[in-house]
Design a protein around this motif. Sequence first.
Motif, short mmCIF file in Angstrom:
data_model
loop_
_atom_site.label_atom_id
_atom_site.label_comp_id
_atom_site.label_asym_id
_atom_site.label_seq_id
_atom_site.Cartn_x
_atom_site.Cartn_y
_atom_site.Cartn_z
N GLY A 252 0.79 -1.22 0.00
CA GLY A 252 0.00 0.00 0.00
C GLY A 252 0.82 1.27 0.00
N GLN A 253 2.08 1.19 0.48
CA GLN A 253 2.96 2.35 0.54
C GLN A 253 4.09 2.26 -0.49
OE1 GLN A 253 4.15 2.91 4.73
NE2 GLN A 253 2.48 1.52 5.26
N SER A 254 3.94 1.39 -1.47
CA SER A 254 5.01 1.14 -2.42
C SER A 254 5.21 2.31 -3.38
CB SER A 254 4.71 -0.13 -3.24
OG SER A 254 5.71 -0.33 -4.22
N ASP A 255 6.50 2.63 -3.64
CA ASP A 255 6.83 3.61 -4.67
C ASP A 255 7.23 2.93 -5.97
OD1 ASP A 255 9.23 2.55 -3.76
OD2 ASP A 255 10.31 4.46 -3.72
N VAL A 256 7.24 1.59 -5.97
CA VAL A 256 7.60 0.83 -7.16
C VAL A 256 6.36 0.41 -7.95
CG1 VAL A 256 8.66 -1.32 -7.99
CG2 VAL A 256 9.79 0.03 -6.20
N LEU A 257 5.38 -0.14 -7.26
CA LEU A 257 4.13 -0.54 -7.91
C LEU A 257 3.05 0.47 -7.51
CD1 LEU A 257 2.72 -2.58 -9.72
CD2 LEU A 257 2.12 -3.88 -7.68
N THR A 258 2.94 1.52 -8.29
CA THR A 258 2.01 2.60 -7.98
C THR A 258 0.59 2.23 -8.40
OG1 THR A 258 2.35 3.66 -10.13
CG2 THR A 258 3.86 4.28 -8.35
N ASP A 259 -0.36 2.99 -7.89
CA ASP A 259 -1.76 2.76 -8.27
C ASP A 259 -1.96 2.92 -9.77
OD1 ASP A 259 -2.42 2.28 -5.63
OD2 ASP A 259 -3.18 4.31 -5.27
N ALA A 260 -1.25 3.88 -10.37
CA ALA A 260 -1.40 4.11 -11.80
C ALA A 260 -0.92 2.91 -12.61
CB ALA A 260 -0.62 5.36 -12.21
N ILE A 261 0.18 2.29 -12.17
CA ILE A 261 0.68 1.10 -12.87
C ILE A 261 -0.30 -0.06 -12.72
CG2 ILE A 261 2.51 -0.63 -12.92
CD1 ILE A 261 4.48 1.59 -12.16
N VAL A 262 -0.83 -0.24 -11.51
CA VAL A 262 -1.80 -1.32 -11.28
C VAL A 262 -3.03 -1.12 -12.16
CG1 VAL A 262 -3.35 -2.36 -9.60
CG2 VAL A 262 -1.00 -1.82 -8.95
N GLU A 263 -3.51 0.11 -12.25
CA GLU A 263 -4.70 0.38 -13.07
C GLU A 263 -4.44 0.07 -14.54
OE1 GLU A 263 -5.68 4.43 -12.26
OE2 GLU A 263 -6.23 4.03 -10.16
N ARG A 264 -3.25 0.41 -15.02
CA ARG A 264 -2.92 0.09 -16.41
C ARG A 264 -2.82 -1.42 -16.61
NH1 ARG A 264 2.28 2.25 -20.03
NH2 ARG A 264 1.75 1.04 -21.92
N MET A 265 -2.25 -2.13 -15.64
CA MET A 265 -2.18 -3.59 -15.72
C MET A 265 -3.57 -4.19 -15.80
SD MET A 265 0.88 -4.17 -12.92
CE MET A 265 1.06 -5.96 -13.10
N GLN A 266 -4.48 -3.68 -14.98
CA GLN A 266 -5.85 -4.20 -14.98
C GLN A 266 -6.56 -3.90 -16.30
OE1 GLN A 266 -6.91 -2.18 -11.23
NE2 GLN A 266 -7.43 -4.20 -10.38
N SER A 267 -6.24 -2.78 -16.92
CA SER A 267 -6.86 -2.44 -18.20
C SER A 267 -6.38 -3.36 -19.32
CB SER A 267 -6.56 -0.98 -18.57
OG SER A 267 -5.21 -0.81 -18.95
N GLN A 268 -5.17 -3.92 -19.16
CA GLN A 268 -4.62 -4.81 -20.19
C GLN A 268 -5.02 -6.27 -19.96
OE1 GLN A 268 -0.48 -4.47 -21.09
NE2 GLN A 268 -0.61 -2.33 -21.70
N VAL A 269 -5.19 -6.64 -18.70
CA VAL A 269 -5.51 -8.03 -18.38
C VAL A 269 -6.76 -8.02 -17.50
CG1 VAL A 269 -4.72 -10.17 -17.31
CG2 VAL A 269 -3.09 -8.70 -18.50
N GLU A 270 -7.88 -8.32 -18.10
CA GLU A 270 -9.16 -8.18 -17.42
C GLU A 270 -9.28 -9.06 -16.20
OE1 GLU A 270 -13.92 -8.62 -18.49
OE2 GLU A 270 -12.43 -8.51 -20.10
N ALA A 271 -8.71 -10.27 -16.26
CA ALA A 271 -8.86 -11.22 -15.16
C ALA A 271 -7.79 -11.07 -14.09
CB ALA A 271 -8.84 -12.65 -15.72
N LEU A 272 -6.98 -10.03 -14.17
CA LEU A 272 -5.92 -9.83 -13.18
C LEU A 272 -6.51 -9.66 -11.77
CD1 LEU A 272 -2.74 -9.24 -13.18
CD2 LEU A 272 -3.42 -6.86 -12.93
N ARG A 273 -5.95 -10.40 -10.83
CA ARG A 273 -6.37 -10.25 -9.44
C ARG A 273 -5.33 -9.41 -8.69
NH1 ARG A 273 -8.03 -16.53 -7.89
NH2 ARG A 273 -8.86 -17.08 -9.94
#
Length: 278
Positions: free
Chosen positions: A229-250
């Motif tokens: 939750g406090q990571s500077d490596v895996l940001t919320d913006a990166i996670v959101e882009r990952m989810q947009s590319q892979v619909e079934a991503l958990r």
Amino acid sequence: MMERDLVTVQHRELHVRVWNRGAANTVVCWHGLARSGADFEPLGEALAQRGYQVLAPDTVGRGLSQWAEDPAHEYQLPVYEDQALALLDHYQVDRLQWVGTSMGGLLGIVLASNALVGRLDRLVLNDIGPELPAAALRRIVDYVRNPESHASLSAFEQRIRVLYAPFGPRDDQSWHQMAVQGSRRLPDGRFAPHYDPEIIGAFDESAPPLDLWSAFSTIKIPMLVVQGGQSDVLTDAIVERMQSQVEALRVVRFEDCGHAPGLHLQAHVNPLLTFLDH
């Protein structure tokens, strides 16, 4: 019970932690840039109790594995990829699941999109995505390239407690163990981190920015992303882009961690066990 192997691949001796040798289902656990397979001992024990064979190597230049003779060439993702495939051949593993923390997750993306297509069933990415924010990368490179040495193991441990606080809460015994597993003694008797300071390799500022988005978008197997939750490596913006590319991503998020969740707490291990068991 965990066993330890020394396996020679590509003329380099790698130290590998092994649980449930020869079991039908295998999970490979690959650590982060300046860490070792020791990080996966709690997860390895939990997976072994479920009947999995677990392989947790120390990457070349880390832990008890041999250091590179040509650091600029050997401390690179393509070399780690070749060594990972050679380890799978050594253990006669045809199908597997992969848990990768930070750099180990980048390696998982590379393998899942290429050499392990059709062999890899599930992928866990622990606090890593297909790109690395520049500021976070500079922070990591600075402390890896300039490791501090300390006159005593207890002083080294105090530094570890600060440096790896983002891994999540630990008790005193766990911190002691991390200090012992993560240190080496220098010729002058001082204690330094276990790794070769040259491991920066592909993450040096002079290297092109890492971009694995194209590779990531081709991965079709189930994926679980663990986010601090406090990571500077895996940001919320990166996670959101990952989810947009892979619909079934958990995605599972641990608010008490930064980069990267240590996977040593039962509350952090449980979501991985649930994901890997299905």
